[in-house]
Write a protein that holds these residues in place. Structure first.
Motif: not given
Lengths: 496, 348
Positions: A281, A284-285, A335, A343-344, A346-347, A350-351
Motif C-alpha cells: 500500500s 502504491v501511494s 474482493l 488485497v482489499l 491494501t487498495a 493506498a487510496l
C-alpha cells in the motif's frame, strides 16, 4: 580508484556519453574482472545453499502461471514440485528438523537435527536463517563498495554522502536492523517457525506427530489437532508459556495460543501479512503521491487546487472508520476473499494514504520546481514528463522514503487494529491484532504472553520504521533535524 | 490579505471538502455490494414481499441520483434520518445526543492529558539536552508513540482490574468505587446548575466521571503525547540555539524570564498542527479505545452500526466525523495566524 575521470560524468556509469567518452560497464568489468568475479562467486555460494528454495519458488510461480494460462497439466506441476522439493536446502525444516520424540522419559531425541533437543535444533535453524540473511546483506554492501571503487566512473556522487552519513547514524541503524530482522522473519516465516501454518493452524488434523507418552511409557502418535487441544494456554489451569515444551515434546518459543497453536509460527506468518499490506500500500501511494507532487509543483494553479481539494476531502475521512466501513460493505465479495482480504485492505490503505504523502513532499517538490535547472531543461525543449521524471522526482524521492517509512508503522497498526476488532484479515490466516484480541481475557493470568508478545512486536517494528525514517531524513537533509509540522503527523503513531 | 479574509477563505474552501468527503462515504455505502434491505432482514429474505416493501420504504427503488441529492440535502439540514438496526426507529440525532457526550468527555481528557504531560516533558528534554533525563523522556516518548492504542488499552484494563494483587493498590476501590471498564456517568452535566446550587455533590460526581474516563483518556492521548514531546523538544532546542536568545542573554535577561517569555512562546508554534492533529487520533482511535473500555460513545456506536449494517446511522456518523475533522483543520490554520502572524496568509 578509477583515475582520469571527472565528477561531472553520470554517476550510474551506464551511459557512455560523458565528455571523455567513457566505456560501458561491461567493458570496465572486462578490464578488471577480479573484484566482480569474487563477488559473483559469493552470489553463487549464497544461492547454492538455498537452491532448493529458489527452485521451489520458481515452480510455484510457474505452476500459478501454468494454471492461469492452462498450458501445464496438474501432473506436470506436481512433478515439478516434488523435483524441486527433493533438492536439499540449507534453511529448510527438512535439513534442520526440530520436531522429534524421545524413546523414554530421558531418552535421546529422535528425528531432530543431530539428535539435539527441539529447542536447540530450532535455535540452530533460526541462527542459520539470520546468519544467511546478514551474509546476503553483507554481500550486497560489498557489491556496492566494489562497484564504487573499481567500476564507477565518478569518484564521488551526492549519494555517497548520504550513505556515509547513514553509516554514522546509530539510531537510524538501529531502525534498519529492527526492520531487517522483521523482514527476514516475514520472508523466511515457513523456515523460522517451530512448525508450519499448514500443519498447525490450517489443517491440524491432517498431520500426525510422534511423542513419548509418560503414562504408558511408549511412543505414541497423535494428530496435531488433538495435541493442540491438550496444549492450549488458558490461564492458570492450563498453560504453555514462552520458552517451554508442551506434553507432546513440541517446543514453543513464544508459548501457545488458547487453541494450542504455536504463537511464534502464528506471529511469523502474521509478519508476512502485515508487511505485504504495509509495503504494497505504501509503494502504491508513495508512487502516486510522488507523481502528484511533481505534477502539481510543475503545473501549479488549477492542477494544484484540484489535488488540494481531493486530498483534503480524503484526509477529512477518519481512516479507521473508512477501513471498517469498507471491510463491512465488501464482506463476502470476491474482493474481500482475495488473499484473505489483504488485497482489499491494501487498495483502501493506498487510496487513503497518498494525500498525506503528497502533502509531506509538496514543499520539496515546489522548491525544486523553482530550481534553475528546471528552467534550463525547459528552455532546452525537454518535455514536461521528462523534466518531472528526470529532474524533479529524484530530488523528492528521498523525502518520500522518509515519510513512507514512517507511515508504514501506522499501516501495520491500522491493520492490526482492524483484526483486533474482528475485521480485516479473515481467520484463520494469522494476524497480529487477532492474537492480541484472543489473548485479551488472559492478560492477567499465567497466559499473559498471548496478548503481550504481539503488542511488543508491533511496538518494536513501528519504532524501527520510525527510526529508519529518522535516519534517512538526517542522511538526505542533515540541516532539517526534525521540527517540521508534517513529521509528527506522518510518523506512524498508535492512533489507529 | 487581512487575517479575517484569510480565515473566511479557509471556511469557503472547507465546503467542497466536506461535500466531497460525504459523497465518498455515500458512494461506498450505496455503490458497494452491500444490500441495505438484506442487511436489515437477513439474506434469506431476499426476494420476499417484505423485502421489496422495505426497499420501497427505504427509497432504494428511486434512481441513485435522486437518492444522492435527497441524502445530501438531509445532511446539510441535519435531518439525519432514523436508525434501522441498532435501535430501530430512533432518530439519529437523538442517538448522537445520547452517545456523543461520553466521546466528548473522553476526547477532552485525552487532549488535556496529552498536553499536560507531553509538552512539559518535551520542554524539559529540550532544556536539558543530552542528559539522562532527556534520553529517558525522548526514548520513552518514541516507544510510547509506537504502541498500538488497542493493545495499550487491553494491558491497562488488566493492570488496573488486577491492581490489588499486582501493586497492592486497588484502583477500583481507590477513593470512590468505580469499575475499570464502564461508561462515565455524566448525568450531572444534564443539569449544570447543580454545580452551583449543590456544589459538594455535583463536583464529586464530576470527579467520579473523571476517574472513570482517566485510563481510557491516557491511552487515547498516548500517541499524540509522544508526538508533542518530540516536537516540543526539537522546537525548544532550535530556539535555544537561536541568535535572539543569545542577544537576550547578553542583555541580562534572567534565566526564568528568558525561558518563559522567549523560548516557550515560540516553541509552541510548531506544536499547533500536532495539537489539532489530535482530532484525527481521537476520532479514529475512539473506536478501539471505546470498545475495550466499554464506553458507549460515538466510536463504539459507529462500530456497532457498521458491523450490523445500520447504514443511515453509519453514514450520518461519518458525516459528523468529517465535519469535526474539517473544523479541526480550520481551527489549526486559525491558531497559526493568531500565534504567528507571519504564517498563513500566503500559504495556500
Amino acid at each position: 580508484m578509477h583515475d582520469g575521470t571527472s565528477p561531472t560524468k553520470s554517476d550510474d556509469g551506464r551511459s557512455a556519453h560523458g565528455p571523455a567518452g567513457g566505456t560501458s560497464l561491461v567493458e570496465r568489468v572486462a578490464s578488471t574482472p577480479t573484484p566482480a568475479a569474487l563477488w559473483a562467486v559469493g552470489l553463487l555460494l549464497l544461492v547454492g545453499v538455498e537452491f532448493g528454495a529458489v527452485l521451489q519458488a520458481g515452480t510455484a510461480l510457474l505452476a500459478g502461471l501454468g494454471r492461469a494460462l492452462s498450458v501445464l497439466s496438474p501432473e506436470t506441476v506436481e512433478g515439478l514440485r516434488t523435483a524441486a522439493e527433493s533438492v536439499p536446502t540449507l534453511l529448510s525444516r527438512e535439513t534442520v528438523p526440530n520436531q522429534g520424540w524421545r524413546r523414554g522419559p530421558d531418552g535421546p531425541w529422535r528425528a531432530t537435527f543431530a539428535g539435539l533437543e527441539p529447542k536447540v535444533a530450532w535455535l540452530v535453524r533460526v541462527a542459520l536463517v539470520y546468519a544467511y540473511a546478514f551474509a546476503f546483506l553483507a554481500w550486497l554492501w560489498l557489491g556496492y563498495r566494489r562497484y564504487r571503487t573499481h567500476y564507477r566512473l565518478a569518484d564521488w556522487t551526492p549519494r555517497d554522502d548520504v550513505i556515509d552519513r547513514l553509516r554514522g547514524h546509530r539510531w537510524g541503524q538501529f531502525g534498519f536492523v529492527v526492520v531487517f530482522v522483521f523482514v527476514v522473519m516475514a520472508l523466511f516465516a515457513p523456515a523460522l517457525g517451530p512448525t508450519t501454518v499448514d500443519r498447525n493452524v490450517l489443517n491440524p488434523y491432517d498431520h500426525e506427530i510422534r511423542y513419548y507418552d509418560a503414562g504408558t511409557g511408549e511412543v505414541d502418535t497423535i494428530t496435531v489437532g488433538n495435541a493442540n487441544l491438550q496444549s492450549g494456554s488458558e490461564g492458570a489451569g492450563q498453560n504453555v508459556g514462552p520458552w517451554t515444551y508442551d506434553a507432546y515434546g513440541r517446543f514453543h518459543p513464544f508459548g501457545t495460543l488458547p487453541s494450542g497453536k504455536d504463537l511464534f509460527t502464528f506471529l511469523a506468518e502474521g509478519a508476512r501479512i502485515s508487511l505485504s499490506i504495509g509495503v504494497a500500500s505504501m509503494l502504491v501511494s508513495g508512487v502516486f503521491g510522488l507523481a502528484m507532487a511533481t505534477l502539481t509543483a510543475y503545473y501549479k494553479g488549477l492542477t494544484d487546487l484540484l489535488v488540494v481539494l481531493t486530498s483534503d476531502s480524503i484526509k477529512s475521512l477518519p481512516l479507521l472508520m473508512v477501513l471498517i466501513l469498507v471491510v463491512v460493505v465488501f464482506q463476502g465479495t470476491w474482493l474481500a476473499e482475495f488473499y484473505d482480504g489483504a488485497v482489499l485492505l491494501t487498495a483502501v490503505l493506498a487510496l487513503v494514504n497518498w494525500p498525506y504523502l503528497w502533502r509531506a513532499v509538496r514543499g520539496p517538490a515546489l522548491q525544486v520546481a523553482e530550481a534553475t535547472w528546471i528552467d534550463a531543461a525547459r528552455s532546452f525543449g525537454q518535455s514536461p514528463a521528462v523534466i518531472m521524471r528526470k529532474h524533479m522526482a529524484p530530488y523528492v524521492v528521498g523525502y518520500m522514503m522518509v515519510y513512507t517509512s514512517m507511515s508504514l508503522g501506522g499501516v501495520i497498526i491500522a491493520v492490526a487494529g482492524l483484526s483486533f476488532l474482528g475485521l480485516g484479515i479473515t481467520p484463520p490466516t494469522p494476524e497480529w491484532g487477532r492474537a492480541v484480541s484472543v489473548g485479551q481475557p488472559y492478560v492477567a493470568t499465567a497466559s499473559w504472553h498471548i496478548s503481550l508478545l504481539p503488542g511488543i512486536l508491533i511496538t518494536l517494528v513501528v519504532t524501527g520504521f520510525n527510526a529508519l525514517g529518522d535516519g534517512i531524513r538526517d542522511a538526505i537533509d542533515p540541516e532539517s533535524e526534525g521540527g517540521s509540522g508534517v513529521e509528527g503527523a506522518a510518523a506512524g503513531g498508535g492512533g489507529a | 490579505m487581512s487575517r479575517w479574509r484569510y480565515f473566511a477563505q479557509r471556511v469557503v474552501l472547507a465546503v467542497p471538502v466536506v461535500f466531497l468527503g460525504t459523497t465518498v462515504a455515500f458512494l461506498i455505502v450505496r455503490l458497494g455490494p452491500i444490500d441495505p434491505a438484506a442487511a436489515i432482514l437477513g439474506a434469506q429474505q431476499i426476494g420476499s414481499p417484505e423485502y421489496y416493501q422495505l426497499r420501497e420504504q427505504l427509497g432504494l427503488t428511486q434512481p441513485l441520483w435522486e437518492q444522492y441529492t435527497d441524502f445530501m440535502w438531509r445532511m446539510v439540514t441535519f435531518q439525519l434520518g432514523r436508525s434501522w438496526v441498532i435501535s430501530p426507529g430512533t432518530r439519529v440525532n437523538d442517538l448522537i445526543a445520547v452517545y456523543a457526550p461520553r466521546t466528548i468527555w473522553l476526547g477532552l481528557w485525552s487532549v488535556l492529558i496529552a498536553l499536560c504531560i507531553g509538552i512539559p516533558l518535551g520542554f524539559y528534554a529540550g532544556l536539558n539536552p543530552n542528559t539522562f533525563g532527556d534520553y529517558f523522556a525522548s526514548f520513552g516518548g518514541i516507544v510510547w508513540r509506537a504502541m498500538p492504542n488497542f493493545w495499550l488499552a487491553v494491558i491497562l484494563v488488566t493492570l488496573l482490574s488486577q491492581s490489588q494483587s499486582l501493586f497492592g493498590i486497588d484502583w477500583e476501590g481507590l477513593w470512590v468505587s468505580t469499575q475499570v471498564v464502564t461508561p462515565p456517568d455524566l448525568s450531572v452535566f444534564a443539569e449544570p446548575t447543580t454545580l452551583v446550587t449543590t456544589p459538594g455533590e455535583a463536583w464529586l460526581q464530576v470527579a467520579v466521571a473523571v476517574k472513570q474516563i482517566a485510563p481510557a483518556a491516557l491511552v487515547l492521548g498516548s500517541a499524540s503525547m509522544g508526538n508533542e514531546m518530540r516536537i516540543g523538544r526539537t522546537a525548544v532546542l532550535e530556539i535555544i540555539n537561536a541568535d535572539y536568545i543569545e542577544a537576550a542573554r547578553a542583555k541580562g535577561v534572567s534565566g526564568r524570564r528568558l525561558v518563559w517569555k522567549h523560548v516557550f512562546r515560540n516553541a509552541l508554534i510548531p506544536l499547533v498542527p500536532i495539537i489539532t492533529a489530535e482530532a484525527f487520533l481521537l476520532v479514529g482511535g475512539s473506536v478501539l479505545v471505546e470498545t475495550v473500555f466499554a464506553i458507549n460513545g460515538l466510536g463504539s456506536l459507529f462500530f456497532q452500526a457498521a458491523v450490523q449494517g445500520d447504514l443511515p446511522l453509519v453514514i450520518s456518523l461519518m458525516y459528523i466525523f468529517i465535519l469535526l475533522l474539517v473544523a479541526a483543520n480550520i481551527l489549526q490554520d486559525f491558531l497559526y495566524t493568531l500565534i504567528d502572524p507571519r504564517v498563513g496568509y500566503e500559504r495556500r
